[in-house]
Design an enzyme around this catalytic site. Structure first.
Site, short mmCIF file in Angstrom:
data_model
loop_
_atom_site.label_atom_id
_atom_site.label_comp_id
_atom_site.label_asym_id
_atom_site.label_seq_id
_atom_site.Cartn_x
_atom_site.Cartn_y
_atom_site.Cartn_z
N HIS A 157 0.93 -2.83 3.07
CA HIS A 157 0.45 -1.48 3.35
C HIS A 157 -1.06 -1.37 3.35
O HIS A 157 -1.60 -0.28 3.56
CB HIS A 157 1.05 -0.49 2.34
CG HIS A 157 2.52 -0.30 2.51
ND1 HIS A 157 3.06 0.64 3.36
CD2 HIS A 157 3.57 -0.95 1.95
CE1 HIS A 157 4.38 0.57 3.31
NE2 HIS A 157 4.72 -0.39 2.47
N ASP A 364 -9.01 0.93 5.81
CA ASP A 364 -7.74 1.49 5.34
C ASP A 364 -6.61 0.85 6.12
O ASP A 364 -6.71 0.67 7.35
CB ASP A 364 -7.71 3.01 5.54
CG ASP A 364 -7.04 3.73 4.38
OD1 ASP A 364 -6.23 3.10 3.69
OD2 ASP A 364 -7.34 4.92 4.18
#
Length: 460
Positions: A157, A364
């Site tokens: 993730h 991110d």
């Protein structure tokens, strides 16, 4: 149909609450587990004096969870240490903050072995096993050593760093080799997938063809599979009672001014210092806009025991105080800086009230705030998303105003452009963004990964 065994560092049991406090991963896992049966295993978040492997089973809203407590040393070395003081900064390109301690690496491996010992008896022969995120890179290999021959997938993730950065990690090769125990590895973007392939090919001699990486007698399929949100539910949430109250509260407090909103966990990867400086540059270059706009930054603290997180909090408090002291007037402050979290239904109302959603991380893996901001907008009068080109979401969300978060000038220009953007352009951009958010939602993500895992060839 085979059961699904989800394994992650933390387990988020479904609450059934209408407040929408659960995040996107919890929503996706709960939906997948309801559809397939099975259980969700991980750390309870609690500590114990001595690790016993005792499992606490709970069942709520159609989902069974199984959690274990960890010893204080495990938490310090595995979670605070290797996961969040070594891997997290390195994988977010901050090798200046990465701490390489043998105790951390040893605690990380030991805790993953404890997870494997505990969960292995719960796995039945036909189960699908889906392991989540950087806390558990070696768990698949540990399960293979314990005789687990099931189809086993892993999803990352966070970003995967470039080859040269990963090479600074002691034991990097062993970590990547352990990942060849999986049958399928998923990444949010093609960029992160290609970075993994580059290291495996150049530093390990892996052969990669047609989306399959081969190393010795092991092969693993690789997939780019961006996670989404429950778009329909979040859009509905933005019209709920609590969301409408939050919307009205923000509009009343704005007193006719345009609101810019940022919502981020307090983390150096989120680019909050750079965001404040970019906003300050906007105030300097456009003095006519002062008192016509304000920035609401919501930044709940996290990992408070890690020194680098303490430093970022101190820095932001000083920076926001300086900007407010320099530019504020008796009836206006340029930055409202809030160190607490809010339920997602309230956030939906806050997003809807904001003229601009400012999502500018330095790096991110995905960033679901960008998608939530889009889903919460009024279709007739939507706000504008300003998005870092270094967020994984940028690969899907090209109709946002994409910026380099390191450039204060670029951020200031984007804020100005967003404030002055005509309504018809805002609507066109929003419609295309919303179509993507709806099409590739969290259910699409989970279904696509699990379908690929069921097709994967098992080399156990």
């Amino acid at each position: 149909m085979s059961r699904l065994i989800v394994i992650s560092n933390r387990v988020s049991a479904p609450t059934g609450s209408t407040s929408g406090a659960q995040g996107g991963l919890a929503v996706a896992m709960a939906a997948a587990l309801r559809a397939n049966g099975g259980l969700w295993f991980g750390w309870s978040g609690e500590q114990t004096d001595q690790f016993t492997g005792h499992i606490n089973f709970q069942r709520a809203h159609g989902v069974t969870t199984a959690t274990v407590d960890l010893e204080e040393q495990d938490v310090q070395e595995y979670y605070d240490g290797y996961a969040n003081r070594t891997l997290w900064p390195l994988f977010h390109y901050r090798i200046d903050l990465a701490e390489y301690e043998r105790e951390f690496a040893g605690g990380y491996q030991r805790t993953n072995q404890r997870f494997a010992d505990t969960v292995r008896p719960l796995i039945e022969p036909d189960d699908l096993v889906w392991i989540q995120d950087y806390h558990m890179f070696p768990l698949g290999a540990e399960l293979r050593q314990r005789g687990c021959e099931n189809r086993m997938g892993f999803f990352l993730h966070i970003p995967w760093p470039p080859r040269r950065l990963l090479g600074t990690l002691p034991g990097a090769r062993a970590l990547v080799e352990s990942m060849f125990a999986y049958d399928l590895i998923g990444f949010h973007t093609e960029e992160w997938l290609e970075s993994f392939c580059d290291y495996a090919r150049q530093d390990m001699g892996a052969v990669i063809e047609d989306g399959v990486a081969r190393l010795g007698d092991r092969s693993v399929e690789l997939i780019a599979c961006p996670i989404g949100i429950d778009a329909a539910a979040f859009a509905d949430m933005s019209k709920s009672v609590n969301a409408r109250l939050a919307y009205r509260r923000m509009r009343d407090s704005a007193d006719g001014r345009d609101m810019i909103v940022g919502v981020d966990r307090l983390d150096y990867s989120k680019g909050l210092e750079e965001r404040f400086l970019g906003y300050e540059r906007f105030l300097i270059e456009h003095p006519e806009e002062r008192k016509e706009v304000f920035l609401l930054q919501i930044a709940p603290p996290s990992r408070v025991s890690v020194e680098s997180y303490q430093r970022i909090r101190q820095s932001l408090e000083g920076l926001s105080g300086r900007i407010n002291g320099e530019y504020a007037d008796v009836d206006w402050v340029p930055i409202r800086y809030v160190n607490q979290g809010y339920p997602r239904d309230q956030l939906a109302g806050i997003y809807r009230a904001a003229k601009i959603g400012l999502v500018t991380p330095l790096r991110d893996g995905m960033n679901l705030v960008a998608k939530e901001y889009v889903a919460a907008q009024d279709p007739a009068d939507p706000g504008v998303l300003v998005l870092s080109r270094f967020a994984g979401a940028a690969e899907q969300m090209g109709d946002a105003l994409l910026v380099n978060p390191y450039s204060a000038e670029e951020m200031a220009d984007a804020i100005c452009q967003a404030l002055r953007m005509p309504r018809d352009e805002r609507v066109r951009r929003w419609e295309r963004l919303m179509a993507g958010v709806q099409e590739r939602d969290v259910t699409w993500w989970a279904d696509r990964f699990l379908a690929a895992l069921r097709r994967a060839e098992v080399d156990a």
